[in-house]
Design a protein around this motif. Structure first.
Motif, mmCIF file in Angstrom:
data_model
loop_
_atom_site.group_PDB
_atom_site.id
_atom_site.type_symbol
_atom_site.label_atom_id
_atom_site.label_comp_id
_atom_site.label_asym_id
_atom_site.label_seq_id
_atom_site.Cartn_x
_atom_site.Cartn_y
_atom_site.Cartn_z
ATOM 1 N N ARG A 123 -8.392 8.826 13.798
ATOM 2 C CA ARG A 123 -7.561 7.613 13.871
ATOM 3 C C ARG A 123 -8.422 6.371 14.092
ATOM 4 N NH1 ARG A 123 -4.030 4.977 18.001
ATOM 5 N NH2 ARG A 123 -2.415 3.888 16.836
ATOM 6 N N ARG B 238 -8.610 3.244 11.453
ATOM 7 C CA ARG B 238 -8.361 1.852 11.849
ATOM 8 C C ARG B 238 -9.563 0.962 11.542
ATOM 9 N NH1 ARG B 238 -5.143 1.739 17.515
ATOM 10 N NH2 ARG B 238 -4.954 -0.421 16.865
ATOM 11 N N THR C 162 -4.577 -3.431 12.350
ATOM 12 C CA THR C 162 -4.808 -2.001 12.580
ATOM 13 C C THR C 162 -3.875 -1.415 13.631
ATOM 14 O OG1 THR C 162 -6.521 -2.423 14.240
ATOM 15 C CG2 THR C 162 -7.236 -2.234 11.934
ATOM 16 N N VAL D 146 -1.296 1.248 12.484
ATOM 17 C CA VAL D 146 -1.649 2.629 12.140
ATOM 18 C C VAL D 146 -1.054 3.563 13.186
ATOM 19 C CG1 VAL D 146 -3.523 4.284 11.758
ATOM 20 C CG2 VAL D 146 -3.788 1.901 11.011
ATOM 21 N N ALA E 199 0.587 3.328 7.952
ATOM 22 C CA ALA E 199 0.741 2.014 8.586
ATOM 23 C C ALA E 199 1.863 1.307 7.840
ATOM 24 C CB ALA E 199 -0.551 1.205 8.506
#
Length: 146
Positions: free
Chosen positions: A49, A53, A64, A67, A94
């Motif tokens: 993750r 981002r 970001t 996300v 996202a």
């Protein structure tokens, strides 16, 4: 063709109208065109993750914080720069509240700026009509999962 595994993560960005952001790249090795969601390699010490981002910020400048935590594991086999990249990548989603949010190229590395042709917000139903290669080819199915 040499086969390589590179841990990577990607972000499926949805705009307010359900379109998906695809980056359009030109492979400097053979000149072929590739469409794929923003993303890239996971650096040492990064979670998937965190990498998703970071790559989203670098490639698009989009927020970001959008996300999500949930991801889908996607088995990849993709040609790039004379290599075959194989392995599982994590795809995150996202969601943005506006239609076709604007992007920034400011975070691109010089080689990325040279290889990035552009981008498009594409309805999943139109993926098949894109010129060049869609990666991964089953992206419409992945979009449904997210």
């Amino acid at each position: 063709m040499e086969s390589v595994h590179r841990p990577a993560a990607r972000v499926i960005c949805f705009d307010a109208d359900g379109r998906v952001l695809l980056m359009n790249w030109r492979d400097p090795h053979d000149g072929s065109e590739l469409w794929e969601p923003p993303g890239g390699g996971i650096d040492d010490g990064e979670t998937p993750r965190e990498a998703a981002r970071r790559e989203l910020a670098e490639e698009t400048g989009l927020d970001t914080a959008r996300v999500g935590d949930r991801c889908v594991d996607v088995e990849r086999r993709s040609r790039w720069k004379g290599r075959l990249y194989v392995g599982v990548e994590q795809f995150f989603a996202a969601r943005y509240d506006t239609s076709r949010p604007g992007l920034s190229r400011a975070g691109l590395l010089p080689y990325e700026a040279a290889e990035l042709i552009g981008h498009a917000w594409v309805p999943p139903a139109e993926f098949a009509s894109l010129p060049g290669r869609l990666e991964p080819p089953e992206l419409a199915e992945i979009v449904k999962l997210l």
